[in-house]
Design a protein around this motif. Structure first.
Motif, PDB file in Angstrom:
ATOM      1  N   GLN A 181     -47.222 -40.944  30.560  1.00 29.00           N
ATOM      2  CA  GLN A 181     -47.978 -40.647  29.350  1.00 29.00           C
ATOM      3  C   GLN A 181     -47.970 -41.905  28.490  1.00 29.00           C
ATOM      4  N   HIS A 224     -56.555 -35.320  19.765  1.00 32.55           N
ATOM      5  CA  HIS A 224     -55.776 -34.143  20.173  1.00 32.55           C
ATOM      6  C   HIS A 224     -56.075 -32.946  19.286  1.00 32.55           C
ATOM      7  N   ASN A 233     -53.537 -35.321  35.588  1.00 31.97           N
ATOM      8  CA  ASN A 233     -53.994 -34.848  34.277  1.00 31.97           C
ATOM      9  C   ASN A 233     -54.730 -35.939  33.493  1.00 31.97           C
ATOM     10  N   MET A 291     -45.424 -29.356  32.136  1.00 30.18           N
ATOM     11  CA  MET A 291     -45.369 -30.297  31.033  1.00 30.18           C
ATOM     12  C   MET A 291     -44.422 -29.817  29.927  1.00 30.18           C
ATOM     13  N   SER A 317     -45.107 -29.728  26.974  1.00 28.03           N
ATOM     14  CA  SER A 317     -45.886 -28.970  25.985  1.00 28.03           C
ATOM     15  C   SER A 317     -45.670 -27.469  26.111  1.00 28.03           C
ATOM     16  N   LYS A 360     -53.916 -38.723  32.315  1.00 28.62           N
ATOM     17  CA  LYS A 360     -53.213 -39.435  31.256  1.00 28.62           C
ATOM     18  C   LYS A 360     -52.972 -40.886  31.662  1.00 28.62           C
ATOM     19  N   SER A 383     -45.662 -32.533  21.775  1.00 25.31           N
ATOM     20  CA  SER A 383     -44.919 -32.748  23.014  1.00 25.31           C
ATOM     21  C   SER A 383     -44.869 -34.224  23.378  1.00 25.31           C
ATOM     22  N   GLU A 384     -46.014 -34.893  23.354  1.00 32.44           N
ATOM     23  CA  GLU A 384     -46.057 -36.302  23.729  1.00 32.44           C
ATOM     24  C   GLU A 384     -45.276 -37.167  22.744  1.00 32.44           C
ATOM     25  N   VAL A 420     -49.710 -30.308  22.598  1.00 38.61           N
ATOM     26  CA  VAL A 420     -49.668 -31.497  23.444  1.00 38.61           C
ATOM     27  C   VAL A 420     -49.269 -32.720  22.627  1.00 38.61           C
ATOM     28  N   HIS A 479     -50.377 -25.712  30.697  1.00 39.49           N
ATOM     29  CA  HIS A 479     -49.361 -26.733  30.478  1.00 39.49           C
ATOM     30  C   HIS A 479     -48.839 -27.246  31.815  1.00 39.49           C
TER      31      HIS A 479
END
Length: 434
Positions: free
Chosen positions: A36, A48, A293, A128, A130, A295, A60-61, A57, A174
């Motif tokens: 990520q 986002h 995904n 994930m 998330s 990313k 989470s990131e 998300v 997720h």
């Protein structure tokens, strides 16, 4: 007494979760962080915000970027798991008061169920972080509804409104691979963990630890064998110790290309350390683009900046470095590297890694097949006799092909340059006797 029991359970949960993720499964934290690229600018946040589930998300990131230090990452997970357990307990207590149950101590045990199920699910590396945020958001909504809406009618209306809000904030998917669901067979799969362990060690160039891991348990996957052989080469032990470990043929040096981040990143590191910078660059780019995904990868972006810097493509390198300037953990490194580019060629040539790789890399660019990689290593060696890694790979490759005639030819070619000629001869005899 009840409060002592409540908080004791939470403390025990926090300690166990922390040790679990900080020691045996830290490699999973590394995997999530390296695939990520959290950026601190407003455009990243707005992008986002406009997506369903984007808030979960984004949060989470933001947290996953701290997995760069797995001790901090483990602490974050421990706090999150404790929060889930405490929210579940709080909800159960409110329901308990409504239902007038008498078995209050049983609630502590019941509060562990959602957390435990989540713990199991996270064993699939494609789940994930998330999802944790989504669960926390859900529990917060439930707890809030129970506290606010005493009237059953208002509670029902509020629950419907909260459901729509929850879906927008937390999202519904997720899983790293779109249109797929949880893979039960991949939950804490030992082979997957083995690959992630090697990936973590190779990323940090911890070659001695790679060898120690292989000594404890023989690597038997192409990627783990590849990582072990790279570690032996980087520590100048390939001729002496390669026979101590399982070998699966030439794939143990260069695994077959596949759009799989596990294998692609390890193979990319081999080409990078050999001085085949353009090939390494292609592999790092493919590894990032192969992320299911879609990313970007902080690890790949950094290596792409480095490969372009080594090749003298400074404008492209600056483009990648400016991206990393918008991160937390890579910002200072990016700024130092930009300053080094501004200082000019002498500064780059003095760098212990970039200067060495530039001197070892070939001047011309070309394509080659996997079947002639030993010849490419020979060209690297002829270009720079200090490229000991290329020399080891060139000599080892024909042995893995059982081509002893070619091995003898290579030995004659570099007999005055090879410090471990007797050791390679011993390994040849070992292979003949297997």
């Amino acid at each position: 007494m009840k409060k002592i029991v409540d908080y004791s359970v939470s403390c025990i949960v926090g300690i166990i979760v922390y040790l679990f993720w900080a020691i045996p499964f830290r490699c999973m934290l590394n995997y999530h962080e390296e695939f990520q690229l959290f950026q601190t600018d407003s455009d990243y946040f707005i992008a986002h915000l406009m997506q369903k589930g984007g808030i979960a998300v984004y949060i989470s990131e933001f947290l996953v970027q701290f997995y760069n230090n797995y001790w901090i990452g483990a602490l974050i997970l421990a706090l999150e798991f404790v929060l889930i357990q405490r929210l579940t307990l709080d909800i159960l207590k409110n329901i308990h008061q409504t239902w007038n149950h008498k078995h209050s101590y049983l609630l502590c045990i019941l509060s562990l169920i959602p957390m435990s199920l989540l713990w199991i699910v996270l064993g699939d590396v494609n789940v994930m972080h998330s999802l944790i945020i989504a669960v926390i958001i859900a529990l917060l909504f439930i707890d809030l509804l129970i506290r606010i809406f005493k009237n059953k009618t208002y509670r029902f209306i509020g629950a419907i409104a909260a459901m729509f809000l929850f879906v927008w904030l937390a999202g519904t998917s997720h899983y790293r691979i779109p249109s797929m669901i949880l893979d039960i067979t991949n939950i804490y799969n030992p082979k997957t963990i083995e690959l992630l362990d090697y990936d973590l060690l190779v990323r940090g160039n911890r070659w001695e630890q790679v060898i120690q891991k292989a000594e404890k348990q023989q690597p038997d996957l192409p990627q783990s064998v590849c990582a072990t052989n790279l570690a032996l080469g980087m520590t100048n032990q390939m001729g002496r110790r390669a026979g101590d470990f399982y070998q699966n043929g030439p794939e143990g040096l260069f695994p077959t290309f596949s759009k799989d981040p596990f294998s692609t990143l390890t193979t990319a590191e081999v080409y990078f350390q050999l001085g085949l910078i353009n090939t390494a660059q292609r592999y790092y780019f493919e590894a990032m683009e192969a992320a299911p995904n879609y990313k970007k990868s902080c690890r790949c972006i950094r290596r792409l900046a480095e490969t372009n810097l080594i090749n003298g493509q400074y404008d492209v390198a600056r483009k990648y470095l400016h991206i990393l300037e918008k991160t937390v953990f890579y910002k200072k490194w990016a700024q130092r590297t930009l300053s080094m580019i501004d200082d000019g060629e002498p500064s780059i040539m003095k760098h212990p890694l970039y200067g060495r790789l530039r001197r070892m890399s070939l001047d011309e660019d070309f394509l080659f097949s996997d079947q002639e990689i030993d010849k490419i290593c020979g060209r690297l060696l002829m270009h720079n006799y200090k490229n000991i890694l290329a020399m080891q790979y060139m000599l080892f490759y024909p042995l893995l092909e059982n081509n002893y005639k070619k091995f003898v030819q290579y030995m004659r070619l570099v007999k005055d340059e090879v410090p471990y000629s007797r050791e390679y001869a011993s390994f040849e005899k070992h292979l003949r006797n297997r």
